[in-house]
Design a protein around this motif. Structure first.
Motif, PDB file in Angstrom:
ATOM      1  N   LEU A   1     -13.909  -0.226 -11.351  1.00 41.01           N
ATOM      2  CA  LEU A   1     -13.537  -1.469 -11.905  1.00 41.01           C
ATOM      3  C   LEU A   1     -14.669  -2.222 -12.575  1.00 41.01           C
ATOM      4  O   LEU A   1     -14.256  -2.729 -13.703  1.00 41.01           O
ATOM      5  N   LEU A   2     -15.700  -2.219 -12.121  1.00 38.44           N
ATOM      6  CA  LEU A   2     -16.767  -2.751 -12.785  1.00 38.44           C
ATOM      7  C   LEU A   2     -17.288  -1.911 -14.076  1.00 38.44           C
ATOM      8  O   LEU A   2     -17.573  -2.717 -14.892  1.00 38.44           O
ATOM      9  N   ALA A   3     -17.226  -0.602 -14.066  1.00 39.15           N
ATOM     10  CA  ALA A   3     -17.580   0.223 -15.142  1.00 39.15           C
ATOM     11  C   ALA A   3     -16.469  -0.135 -16.519  1.00 39.15           C
ATOM     12  O   ALA A   3     -16.880  -0.635 -17.489  1.00 39.15           O
ATOM     13  N   TRP A   4     -15.430  -0.208 -16.074  1.00 37.88           N
ATOM     14  CA  TRP A   4     -14.300  -0.532 -16.839  1.00 37.88           C
ATOM     15  C   TRP A   4     -14.496  -1.916 -17.666  1.00 37.88           C
ATOM     16  O   TRP A   4     -14.525  -2.173 -18.992  1.00 37.88           O
ATOM     17  N   HIS A   5     -14.771  -2.945 -16.672  1.00 40.11           N
ATOM     18  CA  HIS A   5     -14.851  -4.303 -17.300  1.00 40.11           C
ATOM     19  C   HIS A   5     -16.339  -4.272 -18.247  1.00 40.11           C
ATOM     20  O   HIS A   5     -16.452  -5.048 -19.397  1.00 40.11           O
ATOM     21  N   GLY A   6     -17.296  -3.595 -17.687  1.00 45.18           N
ATOM     22  CA  GLY A   6     -18.702  -3.357 -18.678  1.00 45.18           C
ATOM     23  C   GLY A   6     -18.256  -2.811 -19.973  1.00 45.18           C
ATOM     24  O   GLY A   6     -18.846  -3.494 -20.947  1.00 45.18           O
ATOM     25  N   SER A   7     -17.546  -1.756 -20.031  1.00 49.17           N
ATOM     26  CA  SER A   7     -17.337  -1.123 -21.110  1.00 49.17           C
ATOM     27  C   SER A   7     -16.637  -2.006 -22.272  1.00 49.17           C
ATOM     28  O   SER A   7     -16.751  -2.072 -23.379  1.00 49.17           O
TER      29      SER A   7
END
Length: 384
Positions: free
Chosen positions: A365-371
């Motif tokens: 979830l954090l990686a998705w938002h960061g990308s």
């Protein structure tokens, strides 16, 4: 003064520690804040300590997918880290003919979820495995096991510390404020402090809803409700009657008054379902009367006077009594709109089994938002 940190995980239960470990392995600077004087002293240490196969929840929801993914991860982790555990297996039993169709449906649901080793047993076949058992039919789950949850949490904490993370005890998070460049947390305890974190993981278990309510800038509609379902356990003061776990058919709010084993082979029964208005871990000995009746449906030879009050846990439910079981709510920035925040609500069973898969899910979830943030900003190193 405000200390700036990269990532804060609130709650040092098994799920919080697993998430913190994963973030630290990703190279993040991680601090875990725990309101109690020890790690895992609430839901994580007040449960049946069962490694679930993934049978009880409908296909496609997080409780099913994360349990199915997490079980082999957890077995592998225990083997590699020397965490005591055992694949003792489990029998789910239909005591009467009227319960057989529901048992068949439960087996079908488990197979749809991806549990590939379930076996249908007649009553005679089940009794051949467990001579003191009485039932009409049963489903054998060989991949169900038991685990020492305390040793698991010690191993996760050790991994976290090796990767540079730290756990701070007696550090309750009182409130927080969403800022332009992170989330500011007001931390109480003997040495109050103010932390500003780029990422905050609300894995506070029974305290997760209160913490979310105390975050200024999180829309109130994004905060889950909370209902407390107490589960009482009674220990058997004589030798365990079965070598496997034995579960009756599920009941509203729980999986029935089942028999589990600890790693020393001692038997305990529970949990039942007792809806509460406040957290209270006392076990009322009078509830034993109902336990005797429930257990004797599948173990008629339970002797009088052999059940003793043991301990209780509290399930953080998201729906009131009489409702179907709710799924986990694991909500990241794309859900509530607060950069860097992940809330975990309703983290009950099979949270222990799923902990490593939950950690991967949160990291995703954090990686998705960061990308997404990086694409929107057009930058290279401007992830949120």
């Amino acid at each position: 003064m405000t200390e700036r940190v990269d990532a804060v995980v609130v709650g040092a239960g098994v799920i919080g520690l697993a998430i913190a470990r994963r973030l630290a392995f990703d190279g993040r600077e991680v601090i875990v804040l725990e309101r109690n004087a020890a790690t895992g002293s609430e839901t994580s240490s007040r449960n049946s300590e069962v490694i679930h196969a993934g049978i009880y929840h409908v296909p496609g929801i997080l409780k099913s997918t994360l349990c199915i993914a997490g079980r082999p991860m957890l077995y592998r982790y225990c083997t590699e880290h020397g965490v005591p555990h055992s694949r003792v297996g489990k029998l789910i039993v239909a005591v009467t003919e009227a319960e057989v169709p529901a048992l068949a449906k439960l087996k079908e649901q488990g197979e749809t979820n991806g549990v590939g080793d379930l076996q249908w047993l007649t009553g005679d076949a089940a009794t051949a495995l467990e001579p003191q058992l009485t039932c009409t039919a049963a489903v054998l789950s060989p991949s169900t096991g038991i685990i020492d949850s305390h040793q698991l949490m010690l191993a996760l904490e050790g991994d976290l510390e090796q990767a540079g993370g730290v756990v701070v005890l007696n550090a309750p998070v009182k409130s927080g404020t969403v800022m332009n460049d992170g989330i500011a947390l007001e931390v109480g305890g003997a040495e109050p402090m103010r932390l500003q974190a780029r990422t905050v993981i609300n894995a506070a278990g029974l305290g997760a809803v209160d913490l979310a309510r105390a975050l200024k800038g999180l829309p109130p509609r994004q905060v889950a409700p909370l209902y407390l379902a107490k589960g009482n356990y009674f220990r058997l003061t004589t030798k365990a009657p079965f070598s496997r776990l034995v579960y009756p058919m599920p009941v509203p709010g729980g999986s029935g008054t089942h028999m589990t084993l600890d790693l020393a082979g001692r038997a305990r029964f529970g949990p039942d379902v007792e809806w509460m208005s406040a957290i209270d871990y006392r076990v009322d000995p009078r509830r034993g009367d109902v336990f005797y009746a429930d257990i004797r449906r599948y173990w008629p030879d339970l002797p009088d006077g052999t059940l003793a009050p043991d301990y209780a846990g509290i399930r953080p439910k998201l729906l009131p009594p009489g409702s179907p079981n709710a799924d986990f709510r694991i909500e990241g920035p794309e859900h509530h709109g607060v950069p860097g925040l992940v809330n975990l609500f309703g983290m009950e069973s099979p949270g222990l089994t799923s902990c490593l898969a939950i950690a991967d899910h949160v990291a995703g979830l954090l990686a998705w938002h960061g990308s997404v943030a990086m694409r929107v900003s057009g930058g290279v190193n401007e992830t949120v």
